[in-house]
Design a protein around this motif. Sequence first.
Motif, PDB file in Angstrom:
ATOM      1  N   LYS A 233       0.981  -1.199  -0.071  1.00  0.00           N
ATOM      2  CA  LYS A 233      -0.157   0.048  -0.141  1.00  0.00           C
ATOM      3  C   LYS A 233       0.812   0.843  -0.931  1.00  0.00           C
ATOM      4  O   LYS A 233       1.841   1.388   0.910  1.00  0.00           O
ATOM      5  N   GLU A 255     -13.482  -3.649   9.305  1.00  0.00           N
ATOM      6  CA  GLU A 255     -14.978  -3.233   8.720  1.00  0.00           C
ATOM      7  C   GLU A 255     -15.544  -1.599   8.673  1.00  0.00           C
ATOM      8  O   GLU A 255     -15.695  -1.187   7.901  1.00  0.00           O
ATOM      9  N   PHE A 257     -12.314   0.699   9.125  1.00  0.00           N
ATOM     10  CA  PHE A 257     -12.214   1.985   8.545  1.00  0.00           C
ATOM     11  C   PHE A 257     -12.776   1.960   6.969  1.00  0.00           C
ATOM     12  O   PHE A 257     -12.083   2.856   6.650  1.00  0.00           O
ATOM     13  N   GLU A 258     -13.847   1.006   7.080  1.00  0.00           N
ATOM     14  CA  GLU A 258     -14.080   1.705   5.337  1.00  0.00           C
ATOM     15  C   GLU A 258     -14.833   2.271   5.390  1.00  0.00           C
ATOM     16  O   GLU A 258     -15.313   3.344   4.790  1.00  0.00           O
ATOM     17  N   LEU A 259     -15.995   2.052   7.084  1.00  0.00           N
ATOM     18  CA  LEU A 259     -16.636   3.801   7.105  1.00  0.00           C
ATOM     19  C   LEU A 259     -15.681   5.550   6.864  1.00  0.00           C
ATOM     20  O   LEU A 259     -15.708   6.500   6.640  1.00  0.00           O
ATOM     21  N   GLU A 261     -12.267   5.606   5.609  1.00  0.00           N
ATOM     22  CA  GLU A 261     -12.164   5.942   4.031  1.00  0.00           C
ATOM     23  C   GLU A 261     -12.984   6.687   3.435  1.00  0.00           C
ATOM     24  O   GLU A 261     -12.922   7.463   2.832  1.00  0.00           O
ATOM     25  N   LYS A 262     -14.651   6.899   3.153  1.00  0.00           N
ATOM     26  CA  LYS A 262     -15.346   7.076   3.402  1.00  0.00           C
ATOM     27  C   LYS A 262     -15.478   8.092   3.634  1.00  0.00           C
ATOM     28  O   LYS A 262     -15.517   9.547   2.640  1.00  0.00           O
ATOM     29  N   ASP A 265     -12.240  10.214   2.062  1.00  0.00           N
ATOM     30  CA  ASP A 265     -12.376  10.235   0.481  1.00  0.00           C
ATOM     31  C   ASP A 265     -13.466  12.183   0.596  1.00  0.00           C
ATOM     32  O   ASP A 265     -13.153  12.883  -0.481  1.00  0.00           O
ATOM     33  N   VAL A 271      -6.542   8.865   6.350  1.00  0.00           N
ATOM     34  CA  VAL A 271      -6.513   7.777   6.842  1.00  0.00           C
ATOM     35  C   VAL A 271      -5.827   7.576   8.271  1.00  0.00           C
ATOM     36  O   VAL A 271      -4.329   7.713   7.640  1.00  0.00           O
ATOM     37  N   TRP A 282      -6.049  -4.359  13.157  1.00  0.00           N
ATOM     38  CA  TRP A 282      -7.388  -3.388  11.536  1.00  0.00           C
ATOM     39  C   TRP A 282      -6.709  -2.266  10.325  1.00  0.00           C
ATOM     40  O   TRP A 282      -7.523  -2.711   9.856  1.00  0.00           O
ATOM     41  N   ILE A 283      -5.996  -2.240  11.474  1.00  0.00           N
ATOM     42  CA  ILE A 283      -4.980  -1.042   9.572  1.00  0.00           C
ATOM     43  C   ILE A 283      -3.369  -1.473   9.981  1.00  0.00           C
ATOM     44  O   ILE A 283      -2.830  -1.605  11.471  1.00  0.00           O
ATOM     45  N   LYS A 346     -21.501   4.631  13.531  1.00  0.00           N
ATOM     46  CA  LYS A 346     -22.255   4.190  12.069  1.00  0.00           C
ATOM     47  C   LYS A 346     -23.306   4.717  12.339  1.00  0.00           C
ATOM     48  O   LYS A 346     -24.203   4.446  11.070  1.00  0.00           O
TER      49      LYS A 346
END
Length: 359
Positions: A233, A255, A257-259, A261-262, A265, A271, A282-283, A346
Amino acid sequence: MNMTDFAQYKDVWVFAEQRAGKLMNVSLELLGEGCRLSREISEETRVCAVLIGDRAGHLADELYAYGADVIYQIDHALLKEYTTDAYAKVMTNAINTYKPEIVLFGATFIGRDLAPRIAARLDTGLTADCTRLDIRTANYIDYLKRDTTASTDGLDPKGDDKGLKQTRPAFGGNLMATIVTPNTRPQMATVRLGVMDRKEKNEGAGGQLIKVPVNLSADDIHVEVVETVKAAKAFVSLTDAEIICSGGRGLGGPEGFELIEKLADKVGGVVGASRAAVDSGWIDQSHQVGQTGTTVKPKIYFACGISGAIQHQAGMKDSDIIIAINKDPGAPMMELADYALCGDLKKVIPELIAQWDTE
Ligand code: FAD
């Protein structure tokens, strides 16, 4: 070392770390700090960059523009890639020849590897991972005399020996330790990334270039760089980011971290993470903010599901604006934050993203 020896040591040196022909930001930050320290020592004290590499001279203009008065260029084909042996040898020789009073390194992987080896060869002190530097003007002689094992040889009896006062976190970040190395020269420190301010760039500034003779052969180097493999990466540059969106244990799993990342963005950020999230796997560790991660000073810092432990705060508390999202209103991060959003991340983060879209 006596007073006469001390008098031979002049100037503030900064190790101008470069990788693949690009200067590390921390080296420019250290030039800024070097300018500040040199003014406190004396008008004659110069800020000098030590540029080691193979045909790295193209970086000189940038070093002058960020405050170097002098560049010591150490150029040799065997210095193309960083190797501990070669860099330690040429830097130690240069220090022995030109005798700087202070030598600063970034607390990067290379700086942390190189500085202690040079300090050991020179038999001088080194303070690792500093977050603050000052020039002391107080009388340290009386202070030192209280410790019967400390030597005051070589110190100015009037107490105006303008040595370096080095501050670094200790005991897990619960204390800030002040360290002096009054009996040896040069005084050496590695400094954390992102904690010092670089000077405003002065395009077209010039200075003196000193080409240091290099006495190096393949026999001096006991390791061979076979291949350089880039991390899968892209390395995340937290220190350069203006906006950082960090997630912690409150994300509940990788998962989460998907939030993050959004959100990153959407707001044009990068991040970050707490150590708890990193330690949970997790990262990647390159995202970690804090005492044992990266120190950051972005314009906006989002702390999502991060409690605000002192070790995390040590790396981000100087951000311009802090926005905390946490379901616990009593979390220390909520106290520290400029804007505290209390609730389940969330729900809160998707609402923030949707709100951003309508702005
Ligand atoms: P926690 O402290 O567990 O906090 C999780 C937070 O998430 C809580 O406040 C909780 O209320 C909130 N939360 C839970 N669920 C939700 C939800 N659904 N919505 C909203 N909020 C929610 N830590 C670092 O970060 N960086 C470092 O560099 C670092 N270095 C250290 C060095 C040493 C020597 C030591 C001893 C520790 C270090 N630590 C570091 C660890 C540090 O002490 C903390 O353990 C760590 O920062 C905690 O991470 P966290 O805030 O993510 O987790």
